[in-house]
Design a protein around this motif. Structure first.
Motif, PDB file in Angstrom:
ATOM      1  N   ASP A 340      -2.673   2.986  -3.600  1.00  0.00           N
ATOM      2  CA  ASP A 340      -3.211   3.579  -2.377  1.00  0.00           C
ATOM      3  C   ASP A 340      -3.953   4.887  -2.622  1.00  0.00           C
ATOM      4  N   TYR A 343      -7.668   4.128  -2.448  1.00  0.00           N
ATOM      5  CA  TYR A 343      -8.289   3.527  -1.264  1.00  0.00           C
ATOM      6  C   TYR A 343      -9.440   4.370  -0.725  1.00  0.00           C
ATOM      7  N   LEU A 348     -12.449   3.828   1.918  1.00  0.00           N
ATOM      8  CA  LEU A 348     -12.281   4.549   3.172  1.00  0.00           C
ATOM      9  C   LEU A 348     -13.314   5.652   3.354  1.00  0.00           C
ATOM     10  N   SER A 366      -9.050   5.717  12.426  1.00  0.00           N
ATOM     11  CA  SER A 366      -8.374   4.711  11.609  1.00  0.00           C
ATOM     12  C   SER A 366      -8.466   5.063  10.133  1.00  0.00           C
ATOM     13  N   CYS A 367      -9.658   5.477   9.706  1.00  0.00           N
ATOM     14  CA  CYS A 367      -9.858   5.839   8.293  1.00  0.00           C
ATOM     15  C   CYS A 367      -8.995   7.025   7.896  1.00  0.00           C
ATOM     16  N   GLU A 370      -5.406   6.100   7.565  1.00  0.00           N
ATOM     17  CA  GLU A 370      -5.119   5.312   6.370  1.00  0.00           C
ATOM     18  C   GLU A 370      -5.217   6.136   5.084  1.00  0.00           C
TER      19      GLU A 370
END
Length: 466
Positions: A340, A343, A348, A366-367, A370
């Motif tokens: 992760d 990401y 992202l 959302s980005c 995350e």
């Protein structure tokens, strides 16, 4: 007269072979025209050596042969004493008017020193051959004894033995030994039945000094078979890579192995960031895909090597979007392995920049949720705040500031988000940025901005990155 006999040699070379008898022969000649001479031949180490004629009589002007034997024939080890000191054979003589004498008489004759006993000379004794060289390899090349004895030992080797020893010296990193072997006639380009050369061995074991000697001695690379860059990359040996690139100006840094992989692939697999940086600096192409469609970025993403991923992305825009033959991007591979921490940089951040540009607040939230980096820069040094400010996306600007965006971040040309918003005329965004500490970058406003301002007035934003 200071001696009665002369020797035919000053050195004796004993060809040492494990488990076999070892001997060498020399000759003595009586220099007297009319008188016989009694001879005594001894060694500095009687426990190691025996002589065929320790006591003898030489008639006038005659010559006789003598043999020196190494007495420890059952030993499989080269005599350690030879590294500590040089053995010698000592020749003494005395006039023998009668021309005859028993062994006991000769023994008594030489048991007492005096003016009647002549010291006719000494003969140095050296062990030679490949077994001796192998033994000396275990010692430091800086040892004075080794530096003296090694050339002597090498002189007793044939061509095949020299070539074999060259690989052993390369394996042990003994550049001095390798140099001596080359000087003695070892072929730097010889290869065994598997095609391995001394250079192959030096690269495999990371022995840079040996590689330098071999290059200087004329080693010729087989461009199709010698994947030295791959081997050095796997070992993480940047110094070896430098030597190879300097020694072979035409070396192909993008050559591929049987899998279609370059040295950059190998370094990326192992997460060797310094090797990756070096290979990119000498022309390695990060977008080359192997036979399965994998680029170096795919491998580093799968293995979770963040620093390597960062370096590769600074040298390639396309590899982030490249897909393998199975249809997977580097991001997809990172997700499969649960890396992760990759990401954001692989996916992202792109989404965050895109959402900031079009004003998609929902996608931005959302980005960020995350794990997207609110201050991530693109290839031009723009952060999402630069992009939102330039496009006048007020809600996006507020969201980014609330999530810790750096108000005065500077792009590659010296622009801050406030500079961009002001130039395009987004007053609401400009005032908001100022209220949160935003300051105009005066340096960036000089020259280039005044030129670009005319472009904005004419609604031509092509001079500024979008």
């Amino acid at each position: 007269m200071d001696k009665l006999v002369k020797t035919n040699v000053q050195e004796l070379n004993l060809q040492f072979i494990k488990g076999q008898k070892c001997s060498a022969t020399f000759k003595l000649t009586n220099l007297m025209h009319t008188m016989s001479v009694a001879i005594s031949v001894t060694t500095t180490n009687p426990s190691l050596f025996a002589l065929s004629q320790p006591l003898s009589i030489l008639p006038p002007l005659s010559t006789s042969s003598y043999t020196l034997f190494f007495s420890q024939t059952s030993s499989d080890r080269c005599p350690r004493i030879q590294v500590a000191r040089i053995e010698t054979v000592m020749v003494r003589s005395s006039m023998l008017p009668t021309g005859k004498a028993h062994q006991d008489d000769l023994s008594k004759l030489f048991s007492k020193p005096g003016p009647r006993i002549f010291k006719d000379g000494t003969i140095s004794v050296f062990f030679v051959g490949p077994h001796v060289v192998e033994y000396l390899l275990a010692y430091s090349s800086k040892s004075l004894e080794v530096s003296f004895l090694l050339p002597k030992a090498i002189a007793g080797c044939d061509q095949a033995e020299l070539n074999s020893l060259l690989k052993k010296g390369a394996k042990m990193g003994k550049s001095f030994v390798v140099s001596c072997l080359v000087d003695a006639g070892a072929d730097v380009n010889s290869r065994d039945l598997e095609g391995r050369s001394a250079m192959s061995v030096a690269v495999e074991f990371g022995n840079v000094g040996v590689a330098e000697v071999l290059i200087e001695s004329g080693f010729v690379m087989n461009k199709k078979k010698d994947l030295f860059l791959h081997e050095a990359a796997e070992k993480g040996c940047v110094e070896m890579l430098e030597i190879l690139c300097l020694g072979y100006g035409d070396i192909d840094v993008n050559s591929v192995d049987s899998k279609g992989q370059t040295a950059l692939h190998i370094a990326s697999i192992h997460g060797l960031v310094q090797v990756v940086r070096f290979l990119l600096s000498v022309g390695s192409i990060p977008d080359i895909a192997d036979k399965k469609g994998w680029t170096p970025l795919h491998f580093s993403a799968q293995e979770g090597h963040l620093e390597v991923v960062k370096v590769l992305l600074t040298h390639s825009i396309l590899s982030k979007y490249a897909i393998t033959k199975e249809g997977k991007t580097a991001y997809a591979l990172a997700v499969e392995k649960g890396h992760d921490h990759l990401y954001g940089i692989l996916h992202l951040q792109d989404l965050l920049h895109r959402a900031a540009r079009v004003g998609d607040v929902h996608s931005m939230k959302s980005c960020l949720a995350e794990g997207g980096n609110v201050n991530a820069k693109d290839q031009n040094g723009w952060t999402p705040l630069h992009r939102a400010a330039f496009k006048g996306q007020f809600e996006c600007v507020k969201l980014l500031i609330s999530h810790g965006a750096v108000v005065d971040a500077i792009d590659d040309d010296g622009y801050t988000p406030l500079n961009l918003a002001s130039m395009v005329g987004h007053s609401q965004v400009s005032l908001f940025l100022i209220s949160h500490g935003g300051k105009a970058n005066v340096k960036s406003l000089q020259g280039k901005i005044s030129r670009d301002w005319n472009c904005f007035i004419n609604h031509d934003s092509s001079a500024i990155k979008t």
